[in-house]
Design an enzyme around this catalytic site. Sequence first.
Site, PDB file in Angstrom:
ATOM      1  N   GLY A  21       0.828  -1.203   0.000  1.00 17.61           N
ATOM      2  CA  GLY A  21       0.000   0.000   0.000  1.00 17.61           C
ATOM      3  C   GLY A  21       0.864   1.253   0.000  1.00 17.61           C
ATOM      4  O   GLY A  21       0.564   2.244  -0.678  1.00 17.61           O
ATOM      5  N   ARG A  25       7.360   1.983   1.037  1.00 17.43           N
ATOM      6  CA  ARG A  25       7.752   0.592   1.246  1.00 17.43           C
ATOM      7  C   ARG A  25       8.218  -0.003  -0.085  1.00 17.43           C
ATOM      8  O   ARG A  25       9.150  -0.816  -0.117  1.00 17.43           O
ATOM      9  CB  ARG A  25       6.598  -0.203   1.825  1.00 17.43           C
ATOM     10  CG  ARG A  25       7.034  -1.555   2.284  1.00 17.43           C
ATOM     11  CD  ARG A  25       5.971  -2.273   3.043  1.00 17.43           C
ATOM     12  NE  ARG A  25       5.724  -1.691   4.357  1.00 17.43           N
ATOM     13  CZ  ARG A  25       4.763  -2.093   5.162  1.00 17.43           C
ATOM     14  NH1 ARG A  25       3.952  -3.059   4.785  1.00 17.43           N
ATOM     15  NH2 ARG A  25       4.606  -1.544   6.335  1.00 17.43           N
ATOM     16  N   ARG A  44       2.072  11.278  -8.537  1.00 25.47           N
ATOM     17  CA  ARG A  44       1.434  11.289  -7.206  1.00 25.47           C
ATOM     18  C   ARG A  44       2.331  10.696  -6.117  1.00 25.47           C
ATOM     19  O   ARG A  44       1.816  10.243  -5.080  1.00 25.47           O
ATOM     20  CB  ARG A  44       0.113  10.515  -7.221  1.00 25.47           C
ATOM     21  CG  ARG A  44      -0.961  11.219  -7.996  1.00 25.47           C
ATOM     22  CD  ARG A  44      -2.245  10.427  -8.090  1.00 25.47           C
ATOM     23  NE  ARG A  44      -3.157  11.191  -8.910  1.00 25.47           N
ATOM     24  CZ  ARG A  44      -4.239  11.804  -8.454  1.00 25.47           C
ATOM     25  NH1 ARG A  44      -4.551  11.754  -7.189  1.00 25.47           N
ATOM     26  NH2 ARG A  44      -5.000  12.481  -9.273  1.00 25.47           N
ATOM     27  N   ARG A  88      -0.034  -8.837  -3.471  1.00 28.03           N
ATOM     28  CA  ARG A  88      -0.092  -7.790  -2.454  1.00 28.03           C
ATOM     29  C   ARG A  88       0.796  -8.162  -1.278  1.00 28.03           C
ATOM     30  O   ARG A  88       0.764  -9.315  -0.814  1.00 28.03           O
ATOM     31  CB  ARG A  88      -1.539  -7.594  -2.010  1.00 28.03           C
ATOM     32  CG  ARG A  88      -1.695  -6.774  -0.766  1.00 28.03           C
ATOM     33  CD  ARG A  88      -3.097  -6.197  -0.594  1.00 28.03           C
ATOM     34  NE  ARG A  88      -3.385  -5.868   0.779  1.00 28.03           N
ATOM     35  CZ  ARG A  88      -2.819  -4.842   1.453  1.00 28.03           C
ATOM     36  NH1 ARG A  88      -1.952  -4.053   0.843  1.00 28.03           N
ATOM     37  NH2 ARG A  88      -3.125  -4.607   2.712  1.00 28.03           N
ATOM     38  N   GLY A  90       1.196  -6.626   2.344  1.00 30.33           N
ATOM     39  CA  GLY A  90       0.658  -5.561   3.196  1.00 30.33           C
ATOM     40  C   GLY A  90       0.515  -5.983   4.636  1.00 30.33           C
ATOM     41  O   GLY A  90       1.110  -6.973   5.078  1.00 30.33           O
ATOM     42  N   THR A  91      -0.296  -5.207   5.350  1.00 28.38           N
ATOM     43  CA  THR A  91      -0.556  -5.511   6.753  1.00 28.38           C
ATOM     44  C   THR A  91      -2.065  -5.656   6.957  1.00 28.38           C
ATOM     45  O   THR A  91      -2.854  -5.249   6.118  1.00 28.38           O
ATOM     46  CB  THR A  91      -0.046  -4.390   7.682  1.00 28.38           C
ATOM     47  OG1 THR A  91      -0.676  -3.164   7.300  1.00 28.38           O
ATOM     48  CG2 THR A  91       1.454  -4.246   7.607  1.00 28.38           C
ATOM     49  N   GLU A 182      -7.569  -3.813   0.802  1.00 28.28           N
ATOM     50  CA  GLU A 182      -7.319  -3.925  -0.644  1.00 28.28           C
ATOM     51  C   GLU A 182      -7.559  -5.299  -1.259  1.00 28.28           C
ATOM     52  O   GLU A 182      -7.785  -5.406  -2.466  1.00 28.28           O
ATOM     53  CB  GLU A 182      -5.853  -3.527  -0.950  1.00 28.28           C
ATOM     54  CG  GLU A 182      -5.508  -2.076  -0.695  1.00 28.28           C
ATOM     55  CD  GLU A 182      -5.176  -1.784   0.772  1.00 28.28           C
ATOM     56  OE1 GLU A 182      -4.939  -2.743   1.542  1.00 28.28           O
ATOM     57  OE2 GLU A 182      -5.185  -0.602   1.151  1.00 28.28           O
ATOM     58  N   SER A 204      -0.327  -6.472  11.835  1.00 34.84           N
ATOM     59  CA  SER A 204       0.360  -5.318  12.432  1.00 34.84           C
ATOM     60  C   SER A 204      -0.302  -4.860  13.720  1.00 34.84           C
ATOM     61  O   SER A 204       0.288  -4.136  14.512  1.00 34.84           O
ATOM     62  CB  SER A 204       0.393  -4.157  11.444  1.00 34.84           C
ATOM     63  OG  SER A 204      -0.926  -3.800  11.084  1.00 34.84           O
ATOM     64  N   ASP A 205      -1.577  -5.245  13.904  1.00 36.62           N
ATOM     65  CA  ASP A 205      -2.288  -4.836  15.118  1.00 36.62           C
ATOM     66  C   ASP A 205      -3.430  -5.799  15.395  1.00 36.62           C
ATOM     67  O   ASP A 205      -3.831  -6.544  14.514  1.00 36.62           O
ATOM     68  CB  ASP A 205      -2.811  -3.392  14.992  1.00 36.62           C
ATOM     69  CG  ASP A 205      -3.615  -3.185  13.712  1.00 36.62           C
ATOM     70  OD1 ASP A 205      -2.987  -3.027  12.643  1.00 36.62           O
ATOM     71  OD2 ASP A 205      -4.845  -3.233  13.773  1.00 36.62           O
TER      72      ASP A 205
HETATM   73  N1  HPA Z   1      -7.974  -2.005   9.624  1.00 35.97           N
HETATM   74  C1  HPA Z   1      -7.884  -2.003   8.298  1.00 35.97           C
HETATM   75  N2  HPA Z   1      -6.745  -2.235   7.652  1.00 35.97           N
HETATM   76  C2  HPA Z   1      -5.646  -2.475   8.385  1.00 35.97           C
HETATM   77  C3  HPA Z   1      -5.683  -2.486   9.773  1.00 35.97           C
HETATM   78  C4  HPA Z   1      -6.913  -2.260  10.410  1.00 35.97           C
HETATM   79  O1  HPA Z   1      -6.997  -2.244  11.657  1.00 35.97           O
HETATM   80  N3  HPA Z   1      -4.427  -2.754  10.204  1.00 35.97           N
HETATM   81  C5  HPA Z   1      -3.655  -2.907   9.120  1.00 35.97           C
HETATM   82  N4  HPA Z   1      -4.387  -2.733   8.006  1.00 35.97           N
END
Ligand code: HPA
Length: 233
Positions: A21, A25, A44, A88, A90-91, A182, A204-205
Amino acid sequence: MRSIHLEANVGDIAETVLLPGDPLRAKFVAENYLTDVVCYNKVRNMFGFTGLYKGQRVSIQGTGMGMGSAGIYIYELIHTYRCQNLIRVGTCGSIQEDLDLGQVLLVTGASGDSDANTVLFKNQHFAPTASFKLLVQAYEIAKRLDIRVHPGTVFSTNTFYDLEPNRWDVWKAHGILGIDMETEILYTMACRFGVNALSLLTVSDNILTGSASSQEDREKTFNQMMEVALGLA
Ligand code: HPA
């Protein structure tokens, strides 16, 4: 010839493209993992690079956040640049208590709230899935490199900030592992246009507990995900 949002010439972008994204990165990966790198897009600031990974040509293109932005780049990569493998990297946020931060997901399928899909499928429900070929290859690469991966499903949302409490309960109950922004559009477009797609996501969380990984942890797990993704090239 170029597309509306990418200034690359046809031929500048490899058949296999990794899609983070974050455009910075993309820059980090190009600078740290690839050789013979050329930056083909700065429009952009959505940087795109082509280089070599162990002698194989591969590109890495930022998509921005959300399915509106990602959908634009995915469409142009497929239609103007004839890319065949879209991966992709990503996180996601976890919605399962037992899915730890830093785990790598191999996304088999994506639910979501893409308005584009609601309109396209006239309120019926398409089930966007990964390319089986890439999925199997990624699984084999991870096994060979001794990297633990979790196959499973995610939900892709266009609204990062939820106003509705308990929004994820029903999705959690149906085994969805995490939330990204995505994958649903990536898989839908790949199915529609007959190309291969796979999403690799690091957790990531945790949305339920509010915990988030440290920068150090993110880097380590990001490296593992990148080794699997680049192995596909
Ligand atoms: N929500 C949506 N997309 C994400 C999140 C989230 O908490 N963490 C990483 N990508």
